[in-house]
Design a protein around this motif. Structure first.
Motif, mmCIF file in Angstrom:
data_model
loop_
_atom_site.group_PDB
_atom_site.id
_atom_site.type_symbol
_atom_site.label_atom_id
_atom_site.label_comp_id
_atom_site.label_asym_id
_atom_site.label_seq_id
_atom_site.Cartn_x
_atom_site.Cartn_y
_atom_site.Cartn_z
ATOM 1 N N LYS A 113 0.853 -1.186 0.000
ATOM 2 C CA LYS A 113 0.000 0.000 0.000
ATOM 3 C C LYS A 113 0.889 1.236 0.000
ATOM 4 O O LYS A 113 1.928 1.243 0.651
ATOM 5 N N TRP A 114 0.479 2.252 -0.709
ATOM 6 C CA TRP A 114 1.206 3.523 -0.720
ATOM 7 C C TRP A 114 0.265 4.614 -1.205
ATOM 8 O O TRP A 114 -0.851 4.329 -1.638
ATOM 9 N N LYS A 115 0.712 5.851 -1.118
ATOM 10 C CA LYS A 115 -0.121 6.950 -1.605
ATOM 11 C C LYS A 115 0.742 8.010 -2.260
ATOM 12 O O LYS A 115 1.946 8.113 -1.996
ATOM 13 N N GLU A 116 0.092 8.771 -3.139
ATOM 14 C CA GLU A 116 0.726 9.881 -3.827
ATOM 15 C C GLU A 116 -0.215 11.079 -3.761
ATOM 16 O O GLU A 116 -1.433 10.922 -3.879
ATOM 17 N N GLU A 117 0.361 12.249 -3.579
ATOM 18 C CA GLU A 117 -0.439 13.470 -3.572
ATOM 19 C C GLU A 117 -0.605 13.972 -4.999
ATOM 20 O O GLU A 117 0.341 13.971 -5.787
ATOM 21 N N ILE A 118 -1.810 14.409 -5.327
ATOM 22 C CA ILE A 118 -2.045 15.032 -6.623
ATOM 23 C C ILE A 118 -1.659 16.501 -6.476
ATOM 24 O O ILE A 118 -2.344 17.273 -5.810
ATOM 25 N N ILE A 119 -0.536 16.880 -7.040
ATOM 26 C CA ILE A 119 -0.039 18.250 -6.944
ATOM 27 C C ILE A 119 -0.799 19.151 -7.905
ATOM 28 O O ILE A 119 -1.204 20.251 -7.560
ATOM 29 N N SER A 120 -0.978 18.689 -9.134
ATOM 30 C CA SER A 120 -1.795 19.434 -10.090
ATOM 31 C C SER A 120 -2.319 18.476 -11.143
ATOM 32 O O SER A 120 -1.725 17.430 -11.411
ATOM 33 N N VAL A 127 0.629 15.966 -12.207
ATOM 34 C CA VAL A 127 1.813 15.920 -11.349
ATOM 35 C C VAL A 127 1.436 15.220 -10.042
ATOM 36 O O VAL A 127 0.495 15.640 -9.357
ATOM 37 N N LEU A 128 2.181 14.148 -9.719
ATOM 38 C CA LEU A 128 1.978 13.380 -8.484
ATOM 39 C C LEU A 128 3.259 13.414 -7.674
ATOM 40 O O LEU A 128 4.355 13.446 -8.236
ATOM 41 N N LYS A 129 3.117 13.385 -6.335
ATOM 42 C CA LYS A 129 4.299 13.375 -5.463
ATOM 43 C C LYS A 129 4.133 12.279 -4.424
ATOM 44 O O LYS A 129 3.089 12.139 -3.798
ATOM 45 N N ASN A 130 5.215 11.484 -4.222
ATOM 46 C CA ASN A 130 5.152 10.407 -3.235
ATOM 47 C C ASN A 130 5.807 10.824 -1.916
ATOM 48 O O ASN A 130 6.294 11.948 -1.780
#
Length: 147
Positions: A113-120, A127-130
């Motif tokens: 399991k993991w997640k990424e932030e939707i930056i834009s 653009v995604l950031k882990n």
């Protein structure tokens, strides 16, 4: 003394203006933008926490996202010259979660399991950031054409 005070005031104004400019350049993801995630996305660049970047000119695989009601999947696919896609059948389950005025993609597979932030997210750029502060910039995939 009056001249120094005016210079200091002007300098503070410029700093404030610069900060406002930086903040305004960061596009805020809205709930209605999430539907733009659906479709085929090709990795374009990875930005490392050090500030260095790695550009991707050609990709053998692209990411296909399918979301309905904030749930769905991401799957790696390989575009073919006939316009179809080949896949290994592995899907990463995803769920969109809103937290502290930000949106995250939470992934779940039998491997982890993991997640990424939707930056834009825009019509043609994602653009995604882990959690390691790697920033992934995707562009909307354009199918091959043999014409």
């Amino acid at each position: 003394m009056k001249k120094i005070g005016l210079l200091r005031l002007f300098a503070n104004f410029l700093v404030l203006l610069f900060i406002m400019l930086l903040v305004s350049c960061h596009s805020k993801v809205k709930k209605e933008d999430i539907k733009k995630l659906n479709g085929y996305w090709e990795i374009n660049q990875v930005k490392f926490s050090s500030g260095k970047t790695k550009d991707y000119k050609v990709n053998e695989t692209i990411d296909y996202f399918e979301l309905k009601s904030k749930k769905g999947f991401r799957q790696k696919v390989m575009p073919q010259f006939d316009g179809k896609f080949q896949t290994n059948g592995i899907k990463e389950n995803i769920k969109v979660v809103e937290k502290d005025n930000s949106f995250f993609l939470e992934y779940n597979t039998k491997f982890g399991k993991w997640k990424e932030e939707i930056i834009s997210i825009e019509d043609s750029i994602l653009v995604l950031k882990n959690k390691e502060n790697l920033e992934y910039t995707y562009k909307k995939f354009k199918p091959f054409s043999l014409k």
